[in-house]
Design an enzyme around this catalytic site. Sequence first.
Site, PDB file in Angstrom:
ATOM      1  CG  HIS A 161      -2.007   1.011   1.135  1.00  0.00           C
ATOM      2  ND1 HIS A 161      -1.783   2.349   1.359  1.00  0.00           N
ATOM      3  CD2 HIS A 161      -3.310   0.895   0.803  1.00  0.00           C
ATOM      4  CE1 HIS A 161      -2.920   3.007   1.174  1.00  0.00           C
ATOM      5  NE2 HIS A 161      -3.860   2.146   0.825  1.00  0.00           N
ATOM      6  CD  GLU A 196      -5.448   1.227  -2.922  1.00  0.00           C
ATOM      7  OE1 GLU A 196      -6.637   1.228  -2.594  1.00  0.00           O
ATOM      8  OE2 GLU A 196      -4.529   1.371  -2.108  1.00  0.00           O
TER       9      GLU A 196
HETATM   10  P1  13P Z   1      -9.985   5.816   0.134  1.00  0.00           P
HETATM   11  O1  13P Z   1     -11.053   4.880  -0.367  1.00  0.00           O
HETATM   12  O2  13P Z   1     -10.308   6.408   1.477  1.00  0.00           O
HETATM   13  O3  13P Z   1      -9.571   6.849  -0.875  1.00  0.00           O
HETATM   14  O4  13P Z   1      -8.684   4.927   0.400  1.00  0.00           O
HETATM   15  C1  13P Z   1      -8.264   4.074  -0.601  1.00  0.00           C
HETATM   16  C2  13P Z   1      -7.247   3.163  -0.049  1.00  0.00           C
HETATM   17  O5  13P Z   1      -6.149   3.574   0.284  1.00  0.00           O
HETATM   18  C3  13P Z   1      -7.601   1.742   0.103  1.00  0.00           C
HETATM   19  O6  13P Z   1      -6.481   0.968   0.341  1.00  0.00           O
END
Ligand code: 13P
Length: 250
Positions: free
Chosen positions: A94, A164
């Site tokens: 992450h 992400e």
């Molecule tokens: P948000 O959905 O709060 O933008 O966060 C995304 C995230 O980092 C999930 O791992």
Amino acid sequence: MIYLIGNWKMAPEKSLKAVELTKASAAIAKQYKKSVTTIICPPALFLSGAQKQVKVPLLIGAQGVAASDAVAQTGLMSAAMLKDVGAQYCIVGHSEMRARGDSNTYVKEQVMRLLEKKISPILCIGEQQRDEQGWYLSEVKEQLETAFADLAPLQAKKIIIAYEPVWAIGSKATRAATPMECREMLIFIRKFLSDRYGEKVAKTIPLLYGGSADEFNAQTFITDGEAQGFLVGRVSLDPKRLALLAKAIS
Ligand code: 13P
């Protein structure tokens, strides 16, 4: 089947609230089980509490694991410990962990430790920023190349990938990615997997989107963005919104 994975990050503050949130997530998982696989990833401290509450179809995951099994690692948790408290999945790579120092090589080792214990890694990848020249694709390619460097097809099939983009994550994000931006990247990732493992294996690895995904934009990420599910942060802490999101994607 669409994945809905909640990354609770460092919330909630109270264990009682974690139990409530687990129960609410379990009800949502049950209601939408025909089309949605729901997984919650609470803070490690609440995992054994969650394990007591969790009933199939809700599944649980952790938010991080040590890259080696050496005992002398203050503050860390091993894959064996996570397994013992019922984690079937674990988030690695992450951007919030990469920002604290987890390198591509560290993430690769985490993936190995998880697979050894039969825990499915939820591998997060994504660029810091976008640029006109497309350098962001090289950034993501390097993350993929390192993570999959030593993985045989059977191991690769155990992984869930969450794209992400760092600029779209959390309350500081100005916007989510567009479904087209997501689509482009997921095709890029699928191509990488397909070149490495062949089309058949590549197709079995779920590709999710994360970063300001919510009950309003989720559907178009599936229909136009090719996403096979979501890794959500803020929405996963609000059962009403989580239910609306599950409904939207079911
Ligand atoms: P948000 O959905 O709060 O933008 O966060 C995304 C995230 O980092 C999930 O791992």
